[in-house]
Design a protein around this motif. Structure first.
Motif, mmCIF file in Angstrom:
data_model
loop_
_atom_site.group_PDB
_atom_site.id
_atom_site.type_symbol
_atom_site.label_atom_id
_atom_site.label_comp_id
_atom_site.label_asym_id
_atom_site.label_seq_id
_atom_site.Cartn_x
_atom_site.Cartn_y
_atom_site.Cartn_z
ATOM 1 N N GLY A 38 46.319 48.602 31.012
ATOM 2 C CA GLY A 38 45.635 47.328 30.893
ATOM 3 C C GLY A 38 44.133 47.519 30.909
ATOM 4 N N ASP A 39 43.430 46.601 31.550
ATOM 5 C CA ASP A 39 41.972 46.608 31.585
ATOM 6 C C ASP A 39 41.485 47.106 32.940
ATOM 7 N N ASP A 40 40.991 48.339 32.990
ATOM 8 C CA ASP A 40 40.551 48.887 34.279
ATOM 9 C C ASP A 40 39.301 48.196 34.810
ATOM 10 N N GLU A 41 38.580 47.493 33.944
ATOM 11 C CA GLU A 41 37.370 46.790 34.371
ATOM 12 C C GLU A 41 37.622 45.305 34.650
ATOM 13 N N LYS A 42 38.875 44.898 34.670
ATOM 14 C CA LYS A 42 39.207 43.519 34.980
ATOM 15 C C LYS A 42 38.725 43.165 36.383
ATOM 16 N N VAL A 43 37.933 42.098 36.499
ATOM 17 C CA VAL A 43 37.385 41.688 37.792
ATOM 18 C C VAL A 43 38.393 40.799 38.515
ATOM 19 N N ILE A 44 38.660 41.137 39.751
ATOM 20 C CA ILE A 44 39.655 40.420 40.543
ATOM 21 C C ILE A 44 39.121 40.193 41.959
ATOM 22 N N TYR A 45 39.802 39.331 42.684
ATOM 23 C CA TYR A 45 39.649 39.289 44.133
ATOM 24 C C TYR A 45 40.730 40.171 44.735
ATOM 25 N N PRO A 46 40.369 41.123 45.565
ATOM 26 C CA PRO A 46 41.381 42.005 46.148
ATOM 27 C C PRO A 46 42.215 41.354 47.246
ATOM 28 N N ARG A 47 41.726 40.218 47.729
ATOM 29 C CA ARG A 47 42.388 39.512 48.819
ATOM 30 C C ARG A 47 42.648 40.469 49.988
ATOM 31 N N SER A 48 43.819 40.408 50.601
ATOM 32 C CA SER A 48 44.028 41.205 51.821
ATOM 33 C C SER A 48 44.193 42.696 51.578
ATOM 34 N N SER A 49 44.259 43.108 50.318
ATOM 35 C CA SER A 49 44.391 44.545 50.063
ATOM 36 C C SER A 49 43.160 45.331 50.479
ATOM 37 N N CYS A 50 42.033 44.642 50.708
ATOM 38 C CA CYS A 50 40.786 45.342 51.043
ATOM 39 C C CYS A 50 40.447 45.272 52.531
ATOM 40 N N LYS A 51 41.407 44.920 53.370
ATOM 41 C CA LYS A 51 41.108 44.796 54.802
ATOM 42 C C LYS A 51 40.583 46.105 55.400
ATOM 43 N N MET A 52 41.003 47.237 54.847
ATOM 44 C CA MET A 52 40.504 48.518 55.349
ATOM 45 C C MET A 52 39.001 48.634 55.115
ATOM 46 N N LEU A 53 38.526 48.108 53.974
ATOM 47 C CA LEU A 53 37.091 48.142 53.683
ATOM 48 C C LEU A 53 36.350 47.190 54.609
ATOM 49 N N GLN A 54 36.936 46.034 54.879
ATOM 50 C CA GLN A 54 36.311 45.068 55.779
ATOM 51 C C GLN A 54 36.237 45.594 57.205
ATOM 52 N N ALA A 55 37.123 46.523 57.536
ATOM 53 C CA ALA A 55 37.154 47.065 58.898
ATOM 54 C C ALA A 55 36.208 48.245 59.098
ATOM 55 N N LEU A 56 35.646 48.781 58.043
ATOM 56 C CA LEU A 56 34.762 49.943 58.184
ATOM 57 C C LEU A 56 33.600 49.692 59.154
ATOM 58 N N PRO A 57 32.891 48.543 59.056
ATOM 59 C CA PRO A 57 31.772 48.325 59.986
ATOM 60 C C PRO A 57 32.198 48.241 61.448
ATOM 61 N N LEU A 58 33.440 47.866 61.697
ATOM 62 C CA LEU A 58 33.949 47.810 63.065
ATOM 63 C C LEU A 58 33.829 49.170 63.734
ATOM 64 N N ILE A 59 34.101 50.237 62.970
ATOM 65 C CA ILE A 59 34.019 51.589 63.514
ATOM 66 C C ILE A 59 32.615 52.160 63.376
#
Length: 332
Positions: A38-59
């Motif tokens: 498909g389109d590798d540059e398709k812009v999306i919202y990752p929703r909860s799949s990115c929680k690991m990225l959101q948790a980086l500043p916690l550490i």
């Protein structure tokens, strides 16, 4: 623009009844696209799949160590849990350790998807509260970081220091500036990226560069998810069952509207996919297919067969159909 490709088919008898289209990308830690559909540059919202990225500043901020967070806390920070006792009891203890209460959450109440937890609430004549929200672990992480920073109570506002830190980590890991943001189901901001950007971020978590704070944070979060698959989702959840099937060697995470990611540390690869119609069953089948293709999931494991093929049953339990991956996507 490249169009989405057929990924998953639903067959009833000898008739193709439904077809799910999507985009998927596999990246290595250098950011190179190894394979794409498909389109590798398709812009999306990752929703909860990115929680690991959101948790980086916690550490990275030192908050996790300052408040004695364990791998269980970190797994819950990445979780979309079912509101079972194993989740809510731990979240409550986390809040107690912070000297905070459920009222400090800004995620909103949610009926637990865990059957036993839901029935216990009904029997007790109680309503679900914010601790049952599937994102209460992530929000506990936000509250921990917020207390460490000494910032204001409205930690979900997009210009709050907690969310600014989250966005910075997200953009650095995806290698893209978020063009959009939307408000997620738990009321926190969710920043946009391409499917390739999301896969790139997962690859960076799979094979962190160097030994600095970002590398250590990535490693700890992935290890926590792999060590506690039951906390990341719960019994019967695809994330939990597929991570168990892979023996704790791969971390995977779903997001609403049929987003899925995978982190493969031994291969140094990251995966991301989006089913365009938002069908969860198709996202689960597609990620299982990719995991089989890359040799980390046994196609004959019961969990793999469940998510790859069904079966699709009638209300009497009769086998009425099956799923399969589309030709031109992944063949297992």
């Amino acid at each position: 623009m490249t169009q989405p490709v057929p990924m998953v088919e639903i067959w009833r008898g000898d008739l193709l009844e439904s077809q799910h289209l999507g985009h998927a990308v596999v990246c290595d830690a250098s950011g190179k696209v190894v394979e794409a559909w498909g389109d590798d540059e398709k812009v999306i919202y990752p929703r909860s799949s990115c929680k690991m990225l959101q948790a980086l500043p916690l550490i990275e901020s030192g908050a996790a160590d300052a408040y004695g967070l364990t791998s269980e806390h970190l797994a819950l920070a990445c979780a979309s849990h079912q509101g079972a006792a194993i989740h809510t009891d731990r979240v409550q203890l986390w809040l107690d350790g912070l000297g905070l209460s459920v009222d400090d959450f800004r995620c909103g109440p949610q009926k637990p998807s865990d059957k036993d937890a839901h029935e216990a609430l009904v029997r007790a004549g109680k309503q679900p509260c914010q601790i049952h929200n599937n994102c209460s672990g992530k929000h506990s992480g936000f509250l921990t970081l917020n207390k460490h920073l000494g910032a204001g109570s409205e930690y979900i506002e997009v210009d709050h220091p907690v969310q600014r830190a989250s966005r910075e980590a997200f953009e650095e890991m995806t290698g893209e500036t978020a063009e959009y943001y939307g408000i997620d189901g738990c009321s926190a901001p969710n920043f946009s990226t391409s499917v390739a950007g999301l896969a790139r971020a997962m690859a960076k978590m799979a094979k962190p560069d160097g030994t600095g704070a970002r590398a250590q944070a990535s490693k700890r979060l992935v290890e926590a998810m792999c060590a506690h698959p039951d906390l990341v989702a719960g019994e019967g959840g695809a994330c939990t069952e597929l991570m168990r099937a892979m023996g704790g060697k791969v971390a995977i995470k779903t997001g609403a509207e049929a987003v899925y990611v995978a982190i493969l540390p031994e291969q140094g690869l990251g995966m991301a996919l989006k089913i365009v119609d938002g069908g969860t069953r198709a996202a689960e089948a597609a990620i299982a297919g990719l995991l089989v293709k890359y040799g980390v999931l046994d196609a004959n494991h019961p969990a793999a067969r469940k998510y790859l093929h069904g079966p699709i049953l009638s209300r009497r339990g009769l086998n009425t159909g099956h799923m399969r991956l589309s030709e031109g996507f992944v063949q297992v």
